[in-house]
Design a protein around this motif. Structure first.
Motif, PDB file in Angstrom:
ATOM      1  N   LEU A 150      37.250 -77.075  -6.250  1.00  0.00           N
ATOM      2  CA  LEU A 150      37.274 -78.453  -5.771  1.00  0.00           C
ATOM      3  C   LEU A 150      36.917 -78.467  -4.290  1.00  0.00           C
ATOM      4  O   LEU A 150      37.619 -77.889  -3.469  1.00  0.00           O
ATOM      5  CB  LEU A 150      38.673 -79.036  -5.998  1.00  0.00           C
ATOM      6  CG  LEU A 150      38.749 -80.528  -6.265  1.00  0.00           C
ATOM      7  CD1 LEU A 150      37.821 -80.952  -7.389  1.00  0.00           C
ATOM      8  CD2 LEU A 150      40.169 -80.918  -6.586  1.00  0.00           C
ATOM      9  N   LEU A 151      35.794 -79.099  -3.963  1.00  0.00           N
ATOM     10  CA  LEU A 151      35.379 -79.142  -2.570  1.00  0.00           C
ATOM     11  C   LEU A 151      36.185 -80.174  -1.817  1.00  0.00           C
ATOM     12  O   LEU A 151      36.502 -81.227  -2.342  1.00  0.00           O
ATOM     13  CB  LEU A 151      33.903 -79.529  -2.483  1.00  0.00           C
ATOM     14  CG  LEU A 151      32.910 -78.480  -2.920  1.00  0.00           C
ATOM     15  CD1 LEU A 151      31.514 -78.968  -2.617  1.00  0.00           C
ATOM     16  CD2 LEU A 151      33.166 -77.183  -2.197  1.00  0.00           C
ATOM     17  N   THR A 152      36.500 -79.876  -0.583  1.00  0.00           N
ATOM     18  CA  THR A 152      37.142 -80.883   0.241  1.00  0.00           C
ATOM     19  C   THR A 152      36.078 -81.549   1.086  1.00  0.00           C
ATOM     20  O   THR A 152      35.045 -80.967   1.386  1.00  0.00           O
ATOM     21  CB  THR A 152      38.190 -80.250   1.168  1.00  0.00           C
ATOM     22  OG1 THR A 152      37.556 -79.182   1.862  1.00  0.00           O
ATOM     23  CG2 THR A 152      39.357 -79.716   0.374  1.00  0.00           C
ATOM     24  N   GLY A 153      36.346 -82.761   1.480  1.00  0.00           N
ATOM     25  CA  GLY A 153      35.474 -83.443   2.427  1.00  0.00           C
ATOM     26  C   GLY A 153      34.162 -83.911   1.838  1.00  0.00           C
ATOM     27  O   GLY A 153      33.884 -83.739   0.660  1.00  0.00           O
ATOM     28  N   ASP A 154      33.362 -84.540   2.687  1.00  0.00           N
ATOM     29  CA  ASP A 154      32.083 -85.109   2.292  1.00  0.00           C
ATOM     30  C   ASP A 154      30.951 -84.260   2.846  1.00  0.00           C
ATOM     31  O   ASP A 154      31.152 -83.385   3.669  1.00  0.00           O
ATOM     32  CB  ASP A 154      31.955 -86.516   2.873  1.00  0.00           C
ATOM     33  CG  ASP A 154      32.844 -87.490   2.145  1.00  0.00           C
ATOM     34  OD1 ASP A 154      32.806 -87.495   0.913  1.00  0.00           O
ATOM     35  OD2 ASP A 154      33.578 -88.229   2.814  1.00  0.00           O
ATOM     36  N   GLU A 204      23.120 -83.260  -4.078  1.00  0.00           N
ATOM     37  CA  GLU A 204      23.820 -84.535  -4.010  1.00  0.00           C
ATOM     38  C   GLU A 204      22.993 -85.557  -3.251  1.00  0.00           C
ATOM     39  O   GLU A 204      21.994 -85.212  -2.622  1.00  0.00           O
ATOM     40  CB  GLU A 204      25.175 -84.325  -3.334  1.00  0.00           C
ATOM     41  CG  GLU A 204      26.054 -83.404  -4.134  1.00  0.00           C
ATOM     42  CD  GLU A 204      27.389 -83.183  -3.453  1.00  0.00           C
ATOM     43  OE1 GLU A 204      28.327 -83.892  -3.803  1.00  0.00           O
ATOM     44  OE2 GLU A 204      27.484 -82.322  -2.577  1.00  0.00           O
ATOM     45  N   SER A 205      23.422 -86.812  -3.271  1.00  0.00           N
ATOM     46  CA  SER A 205      22.626 -87.829  -2.592  1.00  0.00           C
ATOM     47  C   SER A 205      22.550 -87.503  -1.106  1.00  0.00           C
ATOM     48  O   SER A 205      23.503 -87.032  -0.502  1.00  0.00           O
ATOM     49  CB  SER A 205      23.209 -89.224  -2.811  1.00  0.00           C
ATOM     50  OG  SER A 205      24.597 -89.206  -2.742  1.00  0.00           O
ATOM     51  N   TYR A 250      28.097 -73.026  -2.789  1.00  0.00           N
ATOM     52  CA  TYR A 250      27.855 -74.441  -3.093  1.00  0.00           C
ATOM     53  C   TYR A 250      27.389 -74.608  -4.533  1.00  0.00           C
ATOM     54  O   TYR A 250      27.833 -75.512  -5.241  1.00  0.00           O
ATOM     55  CB  TYR A 250      26.810 -75.017  -2.129  1.00  0.00           C
ATOM     56  CG  TYR A 250      26.480 -76.465  -2.427  1.00  0.00           C
ATOM     57  CD1 TYR A 250      27.453 -77.445  -2.331  1.00  0.00           C
ATOM     58  CD2 TYR A 250      25.204 -76.838  -2.835  1.00  0.00           C
ATOM     59  CE1 TYR A 250      27.169 -78.763  -2.615  1.00  0.00           C
ATOM     60  CE2 TYR A 250      24.909 -78.156  -3.126  1.00  0.00           C
ATOM     61  CZ  TYR A 250      25.897 -79.115  -3.013  1.00  0.00           C
ATOM     62  OH  TYR A 250      25.613 -80.418  -3.314  1.00  0.00           O
ATOM     63  N   ARG A 284      32.699 -76.952   4.318  1.00  0.00           N
ATOM     64  CA  ARG A 284      33.277 -77.216   3.000  1.00  0.00           C
ATOM     65  C   ARG A 284      33.404 -75.942   2.175  1.00  0.00           C
ATOM     66  O   ARG A 284      33.825 -75.989   1.030  1.00  0.00           O
ATOM     67  CB  ARG A 284      32.394 -78.207   2.235  1.00  0.00           C
ATOM     68  CG  ARG A 284      32.219 -79.535   2.941  1.00  0.00           C
ATOM     69  CD  ARG A 284      31.215 -80.405   2.198  1.00  0.00           C
ATOM     70  NE  ARG A 284      31.802 -81.065   1.045  1.00  0.00           N
ATOM     71  CZ  ARG A 284      31.097 -81.657   0.090  1.00  0.00           C
ATOM     72  NH1 ARG A 284      29.799 -81.633   0.137  1.00  0.00           N
ATOM     73  NH2 ARG A 284      31.697 -82.251  -0.905  1.00  0.00           N
ATOM     74  N   LEU A 292      29.201 -76.862  -7.312  1.00  0.00           N
ATOM     75  CA  LEU A 292      28.462 -77.914  -8.003  1.00  0.00           C
ATOM     76  C   LEU A 292      28.548 -77.730  -9.524  1.00  0.00           C
ATOM     77  O   LEU A 292      28.776 -78.671 -10.269  1.00  0.00           O
ATOM     78  CB  LEU A 292      27.006 -77.836  -7.548  1.00  0.00           C
ATOM     79  CG  LEU A 292      26.152 -79.073  -7.578  1.00  0.00           C
ATOM     80  CD1 LEU A 292      26.765 -80.177  -6.753  1.00  0.00           C
ATOM     81  CD2 LEU A 292      24.767 -78.746  -7.030  1.00  0.00           C
TER      82      LEU A 292
END
Lengths: 324, 322
Positions: free
Chosen positions: B273-277, B51-52, B252, B293, B256
């Motif tokens: 579904l992942l929670t949080g950032d 991810e970014s 992860y 996460r 993804l």
């Protein structure tokens, strides 16, 4: 299904120094109450201008909606004056945009920005409106909303900002939500969260969604019906299962074929089938069908005359090959 | 078939300082790339997804020493890149080229297509005069542009065509390795397919090796031989493509893979579904970087960062629980 929004013969043109750009060149489709309709197409196909036209916020000059009707619950939005439009915008029809950073005001707290909606459309006092904002932040799943409500946009991550935009858009429980590439700026895991949130809120508020995207995966997941646009015109419209299973327009077929990852098992090691060429310049459209320059199935008439929409098996297709 | 490694990276780190710090407060660091080790074999494509902010672009830049690594070694054909002088590095860059994401920003607006593609040839004093013009025309031909395009400026091209110019420029030096940093992300789907096909054709013709950086899992699946997944500056899983996509081990990777929307309305999904950032790369979580996460978190995940462990010859994962 009862029609909530119906677009009839819409034309929005941009008048530039070097000519007229027909960004939308005769568009007809409708969205039912509580329905999610996907609008797909590549850049320059007119998806975003469609959204701006519905909201009545096409930058003018140079843009202007020159023809057509936008019927919302039966009445033509194009006939509304600025004051009437203001009462619709944000209350009956709300919009979320691609980039949550540029669509939030950096100098106001997110609480104040959401509260504004309640004050303008709900006639609430500021403390009441802030209460409402906290409640909305809770609805969109922002942890610790009592504290977050006093924060500024830069203190939030991209995914959180998009949630704030959604909270703001839904504050007045609109009947139609226009989402213009709502997850394009987000990472996949955050995109999945945001889409799940939108789907659950749609059920909760029974609203219709016009989902503009270039991502066919999102369309497959979220939408009931799909409108495929190309260079300002609708090329195909169908229910989502039918469109993916049986795409009728050569452009739709090309789009689906050029995706890596469709039919993963069989096609994984094969070459992608690209659509040759590039999108035509809207200032200088080809004669006849606007896809004919890139179409591998074109016949004589394609380069002569623009095809009308043909109805076939519950699809509407703008292609001469569909003529009996 | 054991091939030699063209590029080998061991313990690579790149930290960026944030703010000033003072006597009593140590400088804070962004841990952009933190202990990354991998190999790319000759002629293969290694996909790098994440991810970014996970450090994938920084990693790409660091490999070419466009930004200096903080620690670790990079070996290219047995030569230790990290020890080379500036001059030696410059001549080595003939072998290692990079293509950037945004073809609107990576081409100089005031140069013609011809001079953009020809510039590396004059910098490295390889061809001059007519030879140079011929070489440029040949390169443009290879990426599907005509000789008539040579005299035009970048604004006269579409996004896909600009990316073709950037590819021709990267090819000019006959490189062995090309780092492609999100080369198709800014392009429309129909054009994206054209550019992916072009990259594959060029790989076959010129025996190129790619590090293909992207956030698009489908594109990476299509083009790569092996795939590495990055999270917060570290590789959390690396495996041959088919193995990674069919049986991911790291939680992860699994999240993804299930997060990407499937272009098939009839597909049944079980989505993690992942929670949080993603946490901040400045104040890293203690223990496993993913534990906050993680859907399979256990108590011992807090005890230090797990090592990258090989499950079999080609498949390594940075997780204690598999």
């Amino acid at each position: 299904m009862e029609k909530l929004l119906e677009i009839v013969g819409l034309k929005t043109h941009f008048f530039l120094d070097n000519g007229v750009v027909p960004a939308i060149d005769g568009l007809d489709f409708w969205i039912g109450r509580g329905e999610t309709v996907g609008v797909v197409g590549e850049s320059g196909s007119g998806k975003s201008v469609t959204a701006l036209s519905i909201m009545g916020v096409v930058p003018n000059p140079p843009g202007k909606t020159v023809e057509g009707e936008i019927l919302f619950e039966g009445s033509d939005l194009l006939a509304y004056d600025a004051e009437q439009m203001r009462r619709i915008r944000g209350k009956e029809i709300a919009m979320i945009l691609q980039d949550p950073m540029t669509s939030l005001n950096p100098v106001f707290t997110i609480g104040n920005q959401i509260a504004e909606v309640f004050m303008l459309h709900g006639g609430k006092s500021h403390p009441e409106a802030i209460e409402g904002a906290i409640e909305m932040l809770q609805v969109v799943g922002i942890p610790n909303p009592e504290k977050r409500v006093h924060e500024y946009p830069h203190q939030l991550s991209g995914g959180m900002r998009q949630r704030v935009m959604i909270a703001m858009a839904l504050s007045c429980t609109p009947k139609l939500l226009i989402a213009d590439e709502p997850t394009t700026a987000l990472d996949v895991t955050i995109q999945a969260q945001t889409l799940a949130l939108m789907a659950s809120l749609k059920d909760r508020y029974k609203m219709a969604i016009m989902l503009i995207t270039h991502n066919l995966g999102i369309v497959a997941e979220m939408c009931q019906r799909v409108v495929v646009m190309y260079a300002g015109k609708m090329m195909e419209e169908a229910e989502v299962e039918s469109l993916f299973a049986n795409p009728m327009h050569p452009y739709t077929r090309g789009l689906l074929r050029s995706l890596p990852g469709v039919d993963r098992k069989e096609r994984r090691h094969q070459r992608l089938v690209a659509i040759p060429g590039i999108v035509p310049n809207l200032l200088n459209l080809p004669k006849g069908c606007r896809f004919s320059t890139r179409c591998e199935e074109h016949i004589g008439i394609c380069k002569e005359e623009e095809p009308p929409l043909f109805a076939r098996d519950r699809h509407r297709v703008r292609c001469w090959l569909m003529k009996d | 078939m054991e091939q030699e490694a063209l590029l080998r990276v061991t313990g690579l780190k790149k930290y960026f300082p944030v703010g000033k710090g003072d006597l009593f407060k140590p400088k804070e660091m962004v841990h952009a790339v933190d202990d990354v080790s991998f190999e790319i074999k000759k002629g293969e494509t290694l996909g790098l997804v994440g991810e970014s902010g996970c450090g994938k672009s920084t990693l790409g830049m660091t490999l070419l020493r466009l930004t200096e690594p903080t620690a670790g070694q990079i070996w290219f054909e047995g030569k230790e890149v990290t020890r080379l002088s500036k001059g030696e590095m410059r001549s080595l860059r003939r072998q290692m080229q990079i293509i950037f994401q945004d073809p609107y920003a990576s081409l100089n607006n005031r140069m013609t297509c011809e001079s953009i593609v020809g510039e590396p040839l004059s910098i490295h004093k390889l061809y001059t005069g007519r030879e140079r013009r011929e070489r440029v025309a040949y390169l443009l031909g290879k990426v599907g542009l005509g000789a008539e395009h040579g005299k035009r400026y970048p604004h006269e091209f579409s996004g896909g065509q600009r990316q073709r110019i950037a590819i021709a420029r990267a090819l000019a030096m006959n490189p062995k390795l090309i780092v492609a940093d999100e080369p198709v992300s800014a392009l429309d789907v129909s054009i994206q397919a054209q550019v992916i096909n072009l990259l594959e054709d060029l790989q076959n013709e010129f025996d190129l090796t790619y590090l293909f950086i992207s956030h698009d899992l489908y594109v990476v699946e299509h083009i790569s031989d092996r795939v590495a997944v990055m999270y917060l500056g570290q590789i959390v899983e690396i495996a041959p493509k088919d193995e990674l996509y069919s049986s991911p081990i790291h939680p992860y990777t699994e999240a993804l893979l299930t997060a990407a929307p499937v272009p098939d309305p009839t597909a049944k999904r079980k989505r993690v579904l992942l929670t949080g950032d993603v946490p901040s790369p400045i104040h890293l979580p203690s223990g496993c970087r993913y534990h906050e996460r993680c859907q399979r978190r256990q108590v011992d995940c807090l005890d230090g960062v797990p090592e990258l462990v090989f499950v079999n010859k080609d498949h390594a994962v940075r997780c204690r629980h598999f």
